[in-house]
Design a protein around this motif. Structure first.
Motif, mmCIF file in Angstrom:
data_model
loop_
_atom_site.group_PDB
_atom_site.id
_atom_site.type_symbol
_atom_site.label_atom_id
_atom_site.label_comp_id
_atom_site.label_asym_id
_atom_site.label_seq_id
_atom_site.Cartn_x
_atom_site.Cartn_y
_atom_site.Cartn_z
ATOM 1 N N VAL A 139 82.540 -15.348 20.767
ATOM 2 C CA VAL A 139 81.337 -16.136 20.946
ATOM 3 C C VAL A 139 80.092 -15.448 21.689
ATOM 4 C CG1 VAL A 139 80.345 -18.240 21.526
ATOM 5 C CG2 VAL A 139 82.843 -18.110 20.700
ATOM 6 N N LYS A 140 79.142 -14.954 20.865
ATOM 7 C CA LYS A 140 77.901 -14.283 21.610
ATOM 8 C C LYS A 140 76.557 -15.045 21.535
ATOM 9 C CE LYS A 140 80.399 -10.432 22.588
ATOM 10 N NZ LYS A 140 80.410 -9.871 24.026
ATOM 11 N N VAL A 148 82.166 -14.321 15.542
ATOM 12 C CA VAL A 148 82.758 -13.209 15.011
ATOM 13 C C VAL A 148 84.356 -13.480 15.026
ATOM 14 C CG1 VAL A 148 83.486 -10.801 14.593
ATOM 15 C CG2 VAL A 148 81.240 -11.469 15.786
ATOM 16 N N PHE A 149 84.843 -13.839 13.742
ATOM 17 C CA PHE A 149 86.408 -14.117 13.541
ATOM 18 C C PHE A 149 87.285 -12.631 13.115
ATOM 19 C CE2 PHE A 149 83.837 -17.386 11.271
ATOM 20 C CZ PHE A 149 84.166 -18.600 11.993
ATOM 21 N N PHE A 177 92.745 -28.271 14.486
ATOM 22 C CA PHE A 177 93.778 -27.516 13.711
ATOM 23 C C PHE A 177 94.389 -26.406 14.225
ATOM 24 C CE2 PHE A 177 90.434 -29.385 10.833
ATOM 25 C CZ PHE A 177 91.100 -30.566 10.124
ATOM 26 N N VAL A 178 93.751 -25.524 15.480
ATOM 27 C CA VAL A 178 94.180 -24.483 16.116
ATOM 28 C C VAL A 178 93.819 -24.919 17.554
ATOM 29 C CG1 VAL A 178 94.046 -22.740 14.186
ATOM 30 C CG2 VAL A 178 91.971 -23.072 15.780
ATOM 31 N N HIS A 179 94.539 -24.100 18.304
ATOM 32 C CA HIS A 179 94.437 -24.401 19.818
ATOM 33 C C HIS A 179 93.967 -23.183 20.334
ATOM 34 C CE1 HIS A 179 95.242 -25.746 23.892
ATOM 35 N NE2 HIS A 179 96.060 -24.694 24.092
ATOM 36 N N LEU A 180 92.257 -23.387 20.776
ATOM 37 C CA LEU A 180 91.591 -22.258 21.265
ATOM 38 C C LEU A 180 91.609 -22.057 22.825
ATOM 39 C CD1 LEU A 180 88.552 -22.531 18.707
ATOM 40 C CD2 LEU A 180 90.393 -20.996 18.483
ATOM 41 N N VAL A 181 92.004 -20.895 23.257
ATOM 42 C CA VAL A 181 91.789 -21.025 24.746
ATOM 43 C C VAL A 181 91.100 -19.490 25.102
ATOM 44 C CG1 VAL A 181 94.199 -21.959 25.282
ATOM 45 C CG2 VAL A 181 94.182 -19.358 24.838
ATOM 46 N N GLN A 182 90.443 -19.715 26.279
ATOM 47 C CA GLN A 182 89.433 -18.502 26.527
ATOM 48 C C GLN A 182 90.291 -17.365 27.180
ATOM 49 O OE1 GLN A 182 86.799 -18.737 30.255
ATOM 50 N NE2 GLN A 182 85.081 -18.944 28.772
ATOM 51 N N GLU A 187 85.697 -13.582 28.839
ATOM 52 C CA GLU A 187 85.054 -15.121 28.736
ATOM 53 C C GLU A 187 84.219 -15.530 27.457
ATOM 54 O OE1 GLU A 187 81.005 -14.977 31.058
ATOM 55 O OE2 GLU A 187 82.633 -16.021 32.165
ATOM 56 N N SER A 188 83.893 -14.561 26.712
ATOM 57 C CA SER A 188 83.341 -14.751 25.279
ATOM 58 C C SER A 188 84.270 -14.739 24.198
ATOM 59 C CB SER A 188 82.401 -13.655 25.126
ATOM 60 O OG SER A 188 82.876 -12.316 25.186
ATOM 61 N N CYS A 189 85.647 -14.601 24.456
ATOM 62 C CA CYS A 189 86.646 -14.464 23.524
ATOM 63 C C CYS A 189 87.263 -15.717 23.525
ATOM 64 C CB CYS A 189 87.471 -13.070 23.774
ATOM 65 S SG CYS A 189 88.618 -13.132 22.474
#
Length: 667
Positions: A139-140, A148-149, A177-182, A187-189
C-alpha cells in the motif's frame, strides 16, 4: 447444457487506473482506466480487474489545481484551449484528487463471460485471481493510494492506482475473506496471515453456519442450524488440524496452540512461561461451602426499597437479594434500567423522567441519520451497506422460536433492526458484528420500548465491547483468565484438557462471546444476566459460571476419555440442557471456596477482585464477605454496636442471615 452460475458482486468500483509507464508517471497517455471487483463465483472469492478503454484521452482528464482547493477540467476547443472549474470531490485518502468524469464503455468479452473464474489470467492489463492465492499487498501513497498484489507463487500484478479514493473500502471488503496483518518489517505491506482458513472462519461459524458455506449450505431453520453449528465446526477444525495424511496421528498441544494464537493473538501465554506470568501449582482449596438461593425479588420487595421521591434505598442489600434470587418478571422492566446503568441508583422519579425525555430526543436524532440516507448515498457507503445487510440477515433468524419474535412481519423484528442500525450511528467504528443481535433480543423482550431498549443495550455493550472488537482483546483475556482459574480448581483436569489439545478452551468461546445466550433457555438467560449485572459476589463472575459447568462435566469427559473432537461435541450438546439454578449455586460456592484459600495466587485474586489482605471481595466500593468470614464480621459489628450488617436482619434479638433458613446466633 449446464446452467450458467450467477456471480455475486461483493465490491465494485470504476475509475481504477494502471500506469503502464512507471518511468513517466505524469504521462497521461500511459494511464488505463478499469473496473475493479470482488466476486463470489459459486463459493470462490475472486479479485478481478478489467480495463474499460485501452487508454484515457488526456484532454478529458481532471487534474488537481495548484491551490488544491479546486479541480481544473481541461477541454479541447476549436482554435483555442480553455479551462473551467469543476466541483471538487474531496477524497479521504489525499488532499490532491485526480477525478475521471469520462463515461467509459466496458469492453465486450468475446466469450460473453469475461475472465475465467479460476486462476489469474492477464490480457491487456486485465487480471483475475482467487483470494486464496494472495500473499501480500503493498500500500503506497503518492498523492493517491496505490495497491500492488503479490501472489503465493511470487507473481506480481500491475499496480492499481485509486485516483478517486476507495482503496480503504476495497481493503475493508477484502478483509471479510482474508486476514490482513501489517508486516513487522514494512508498515506499507499487508501480509495475508498464514493461519488455516478453517480456523479464522470457524469462529464466525459458531454464530453463523452459513456465512461462508464451509461445511454445508444453510438449508434448515436458521436458529436450529446455528445452535448445531458447533459440531460442524468441530469436525471441520479437527480435520484441518490433522490433515488427511495425519488422520491417525495426534499433534502436540503446543502446535495446535500456535495455530489458534493466529486467530486470537495472545493465547500462547497458556503454553509457556513468560515474565510476570504466575505458574499455578496444585493448591489445597479446602472444602467447598454450602450456599443457598432464595425466591426472586417481588414487586413488593422492590417497592419497599423506594422512598417517597422514588429514590432506591439500601442499594447494596437490594443487589444481594437480586444476586441470590433474581427478579420476578414484573419488576424487570424497571430494575434492569438500574442494573445496566441507564438509570442512576440515586436518582429520583422526576429526574428519571427528565433523563428519559433527553435520551428519547437523542435516540431519534441518531435514528434519523440512517433513515434519511438515500439509496444513492448508501451506494457510495460500503460500510453502511455491509452493516445493514448483516443486520437484516441476523435479525431474521434471532429468537424466531420465541413467541415475541415469531411469525412473518413481526414488529419485534422491525424494532431489533432499527435499534441495531441506530447503534451503528452511535458507535460507527464498531458498527454491527454478528452476535450483537443475541445480546439485544432479551433486552427488547423485557423493555417493550424502543428507546429504553436502545440505551440499556448501549450500557450492556459498554461491558461487552471488547468481545466484538477486531483484535478480540476481550475474548483472549477472558480465555486466559478462565484457564488460570481452571488450573487452580482442578489441575489434573486442566492437564487432561491440555493433553487433548484443548487447553486453549476453544469450546468456551461462544459461552463468553454472548454470555451463554445460546446455551440456556430464554427465561434462564434473563435470570443469569440480571444476577451477573449485580456485580456480585466478585469480579468476572461469568468465568466462575464457566468453571461451574465444566466442574459438572469433567468426570464424564475424563472417564469417557474424550478427545479434542468429542470434547467440543459434548460441550455443544449441553445447549438447552443446563440448569441455571444449579449452575449459580455451584458458581457462588466456587467463589467462596477460592476466596477462603490462604495461599491464593495473586493472579487469581486479581481476576476475581479479591483483596487477599482483608479476605474480602471488593465490589463496587463495598465489602461482600464470604460465609466462612461473615460470622466473625457479624460478631464484631454486634460487639461494637454497629448497625445492621449487610445481608442480615434483626429478628427477636438475633441477627438472621436473610439468605439462610436458620438464624445465626451472635457469640
Amino acid at each position: 447444457m449446464a446452467s450458467r452460475v450467477a456471480n455475486k458482486v461483493i465490491f465494485e468500483q470504476e475509475g481504477i487506473f494502471i500506469h503502464s509507464s512507471t518511468e513517466s508517471a505524469e504521462d497521461q497517455d500511459s494511464l488505463t482506466a478499469g473496473l475493479l471487483r470482488i466476486l463470489d463465483k459459486d463459493g470462490d472469492i475472486l479479485v478481478e480487474y478489467k480495463p474499460m478503454e485501452d487508454t484515457v484521452d488526456p484532454s478529458n482528464m481532471l487534474c488537481a489545481g495548484k491551490d488544491s482547493s479546486s479541480v481544473m477540467e481541461w477541454t479541447q476547443c476549436t482554435g483555442d484551449r480553455g479551462h473551467r472549474l469543476v466541483e471538487h470531490q474531496l477524497s479521504y485518502e489525499t488532499e490532491w484528487d485526480m477525478l475521471n468524469t469520462v463515461s467509459f464503455k466496458r469492453k465486450q468479452s468475446t466469450s460473453g463471460e469475461g475472465l475465467s473464474s479460476t486462476g489469474h489470467e492477464r490480457s491487456k492489463g486485465a487480471f483475475s485471481f482467487n483470494v486464496g492465492e494472495l500473499k501480500s499487498i503493498m500500500v503506497k501513497t503518492e498523492g493517491w493510494s496505490r495497491l500492488v498484489f503479490r501472489l503465493r507463487e511470487d507473481s506480481g500484478m500491475p499496480a492499481l492506482h485509486f485516483h478517486q479514493g476507495g482503496s480503504e473500502a476495497f481493503l475493508d471488503a477484502l478483509r471479510r475473506f482474508v486476514h490482513l496483518v501489517q508486516s513487522p518489517n514494512d508498515e506499507s505491506c499487508l501480509i495475508v496471515s498464514s493461519q488455516n482458513k478453517a480456523l479464522s472462519q470457524s469462529f464466525e461459524n459458531l454464530l453463523d453456519d452459513a456465512t461462508f458455506g464451509l461445511v454445508q449450505k444453510f438449508k434448515n431453520d436458521p436458529y436450529t442450524t446455528t445452535l448445531g453449528g458447533f459440531s460442524k465446526v468441530t469436525n471441520y477444525i479437527f480435520d484441518a488440524f490433522r490433515g488427511p495424511e495425519l488422520l491417525h496421528q495426534q499433534r502436540p498441544a503446543e502446535e495446535v496452540a500456535d495455530l489458534l494464537s493466529e486467530v486470537i493473538p495472545g493465547l500462547e501465554v497458556n503454553q509457556q512461561e513468560e515474565p510476570g506470568f504466575e505458574v499455578i501449582t496444585r493448591i489445597d482449596l479446602g472444602p467447598r461451602p454450602e450456599v443457598r438461593r432464595r425466591e426472586p425479588v417481588s414487586a413488593e420487595d422492590w417497592t419497599e426499597h423506594m422512598d417517597i421521591e422514588g429514590k432506591v434505598q439500601n442499594v447494596s442489600h437490594l443487589k444481594e437479594l437480586i444476586f441470590k434470587g433474581g427478579l420476578c418478571h414484573a419488576v424487570r422492566k424497571e430494575a434492569w434500567k438500574f442494573l445496566l446503568g441507564y438509570f442512576p441508583w440515586d436518582s429520583t422519579r422526576d429526574e428519571r423522567k427528565s433523563l428519559q425525555k433527553r435520551k428519547t430526543d437523542e435516540y431519534f436524532r441518531m435514528k434519523l441519520q440512517w433513515k434519511s440516507v438515500s439509496e444513492e448515498q448508501e451506494r457510495r457507503n460500503s460500510r453502511l451497506r455491509d452493516y445493514r445487510s448483516l443486520i437484516e440477515k441476523d435479525v431474521n433468524r434471532t429468537d424466531r422460536t420465541n413467541k415475541f419474535y415469531e411469525g412473518p412481519d413481526n414488529p419485534g423484528l422491525i424494532l431489533l433492526h432499527d435499534i441495531l442500525m441506530t447503534y451503528c450511528m452511535y458507535d460507527f467504528d464498531l458498527g454491527y458484528v454478528q452476535g450483537m443481535s443475541d445480546l439485544l433480543s432479551p433486552i427488547l423482550y423485557v423493555m417493550e420500548n424502543e428507546v429504553d431498549t436502545f440505551w440499556c443495550f448501549v450500557s450492556f455493550m459498554d461491558q461487552m465491547h471488547q468481545n466484538f472488537e477486531e483484535q478480540m482483546q476481550g475474548m483472549k483475556t477472558q480465555l486466559i483468565q478462565l484457564g488460570t482459574l481452571l488450573q487452580l480448581l482442578d489441575l489434573s483436569f486442566w492437564n487432561y484438557l491440555e493433553s487433548q489439545d484443548s487447553g486453549y478452551l476453544y469450546f468456551c468461546f461462544r459461552w463468553l462471546l454472548i454470555r451463554f445466550k445460546r446455551e440456556l433457555s430464554f427465561q434462564d438467560v434473563l435470570r443469569l444476566w440480571e444476577v451477573m449485572w449485580t456485580g456480585l459476589p466478585c469480579q468476572n463472575f461469568h468465568l466462575l459460571v464457566c468453571c461451574a459447568i465444566l466442574d459438572s462435566e469433567k468426570q464424564k469427559i475424563v472417564e469417557e476419555n474424550y478427545g479434542f473432537n468429542e470434547i467440543l461435541k459434548h460441550i455443544n450438546e449441553l445447549s438447552m440442557k443446563l440448569d441455571i439454578e444449579e449452575i449459580l449455586l455451584k458458581a457462588e460456592a466456587i467463589c467462596w471456596q477460592i476466596e477462603s484459600c490462604k495461599d491464593l495466587p495473586s493472579a487469581v485474586a486479581e481476576i476475581l477482585g479479591f483483596n487477599t489482605k482483608s479476605g474480602h471481595s471488593k465490589v463496587e466500593g463495598r465489602l461482600f464477605s464470604c460465609p466462612n468470614r461473615r460470622a466473625q464480621h457479624l460478631a464484631e459489628n454486634s460487639r461494637q454496636g454497629a448497625c445492621q450488617p449487610m445481608g442480615y436482619e434483626r429478628v427477636r434479638g438475633e441477627w438472621v442471615d436473610c439468605f439462610k433458613d436458620h438464624p445465626t446466633t451472635i457469640p
